[in-house]
Design an enzyme around this catalytic site. Sequence first.
Site, PDB file in Angstrom:
ATOM      1  N   SER A  55       0.836  -1.191   0.000  1.00 25.59           N
ATOM      2  CA  SER A  55       0.000   0.000   0.000  1.00 25.59           C
ATOM      3  C   SER A  55       0.880   1.254   0.000  1.00 25.59           C
ATOM      4  CB  SER A  55      -0.962  -0.046   1.192  1.00 25.59           C
ATOM      5  OG  SER A  55      -1.968   0.928   1.076  1.00 25.59           O
ATOM      6  N   ASP A  62     -14.315 -14.194   4.585  1.00 25.49           N
ATOM      7  CA  ASP A  62     -13.427 -13.062   4.866  1.00 25.49           C
ATOM      8  C   ASP A  62     -14.272 -11.816   5.117  1.00 25.49           C
ATOM      9  OD1 ASP A  62     -11.625 -10.993   4.917  1.00 25.49           O
ATOM     10  OD2 ASP A  62     -10.558 -11.578   3.107  1.00 25.49           O
ATOM     11  N   ASP A 122      -8.558  -3.757  -5.987  1.00 21.10           N
ATOM     12  CA  ASP A 122      -8.499  -4.577  -4.767  1.00 21.10           C
ATOM     13  C   ASP A 122      -9.395  -4.016  -3.671  1.00 21.10           C
ATOM     14  OD1 ASP A 122      -7.145  -2.355  -3.810  1.00 21.10           O
ATOM     15  OD2 ASP A 122      -5.235  -3.378  -3.476  1.00 21.10           O
ATOM     16  N   HIS A 172      -7.378  -5.764  -0.764  1.00 20.14           N
ATOM     17  CA  HIS A 172      -6.235  -4.990  -0.274  1.00 20.14           C
ATOM     18  C   HIS A 172      -5.647  -5.567   1.007  1.00 20.14           C
ATOM     19  CE1 HIS A 172      -3.790  -1.405  -0.736  1.00 20.14           C
ATOM     20  NE2 HIS A 172      -3.918  -1.155   0.554  1.00 20.14           N
ATOM     21  N   ASP A 204      -6.030  -8.940   1.858  1.00 19.23           N
ATOM     22  CA  ASP A 204      -5.506 -10.260   1.511  1.00 19.23           C
ATOM     23  C   ASP A 204      -4.038 -10.191   1.104  1.00 19.23           C
ATOM     24  OD1 ASP A 204      -8.060 -11.325   1.838  1.00 19.23           O
ATOM     25  OD2 ASP A 204      -8.535 -11.229  -0.300  1.00 19.23           O
ATOM     26  N   GLN A 238      -4.202 -10.859   5.447  1.00 20.69           N
ATOM     27  CA  GLN A 238      -5.208 -10.500   6.433  1.00 20.69           C
ATOM     28  C   GLN A 238      -6.592 -10.753   5.853  1.00 20.69           C
ATOM     29  OE1 GLN A 238      -4.871  -9.835   9.470  1.00 20.69           O
ATOM     30  NE2 GLN A 238      -2.681  -9.431   9.630  1.00 20.69           N
TER      31      GLN A 238
END
Length: 351
Positions: A138, A271, A291, A312, A314, A318
């Site tokens: 990121s 998720d 994402d 974003h 994953d 996470q």
Amino acid sequence: MARKWNVRLQHAATPMRAVALSCGLLAAAALAVHAPPAHATAGDSATRVEARVTSDTAKTKYPIVLVHGLLGFDNLLGVDYFYDIPGRLAAAGAKVYVAQVSGTNTSEIRGEQLLQELKTIRALEQNPTLKFNLIGHSQGSPTVRYVAAVAPDMVASVTSVGGANGGSKVADLLAKLPEGGIGQTLVVKAVGLLTGLIGFLSGKDPSQLPEVPLNALASLTTAGGAAFDAKFPQGRPAPGSSCDVKSGAAVANGVRYYSWSGVSTSFNLFDPSDTALSTLGSLFFFGEANDGLLAVCTTRLGTHLGDYRQNHLDEVNQAFGNTYGSQFPYYEKKPPELFREQAARLKSAGL
């Protein structure tokens, strides 16, 4: 179990990054409108990860340094931002450090903080010419790009994972909130509180790593991304390139550049981050591959290594490893495998 050693303090740890970070990434992307300049200060909180070594497949010549994104941290209440990734890299022979920089600030200021951490690591390793393999997620991507641009002698490679290299339309909308208005004020206060809580729980020193949400937003808009590219174009596709151009220059100033990205938000029913990021992706990207926070076209850097069915969060395994790849391993590789493969690739390249 992986062990972590702070540059100053030793502490035990296990591989997190909570779902709050999904909202945080988005909120913080909104946080940076027209902010006053802040001063970068020396960071010294990089953490060395150790684990029982079971192979040498990821034993790179130079240490790997993982750099978090917006509202990020190294370890929060025993859970890693890069969930289960540092320990797996260390177990495969890599020397791994996890950096900790400001969760909300400009990419340049975060980059200066990282630069100071790398200098500290050099001193600890007693190697004044040591180079590093930097991997940023990121906003961590422009953060490591900054270091590679201003100190290429310290960097062997840069890898962008879901990198906010060209800014985000989510940040653009947040930046359009009236300056000083109630909307912007509420967002800034909310992000400020969240940032303070994350900083407290992860052990950040605000005097060393100042948090300025509006600075972060300014960096994360598409205009902010374009301005950063103009100053630090290394590895990026040429301005105006179509989305079909997936790679930029593979090498610049002796530094190798790589990237991969997530292009899906709604494949994993288990998720919890998929719902929020699917909604954002639908609202902001209108059919563009994304994402949930970034259009994939804006993430390209250096050699393109692939696009994966990940949102974003994953991309850094996470929430808690509950990613599309882990639910359906016969379709794609799990996120930790992508990091381990990249370490093997760097090893093969002599890095």
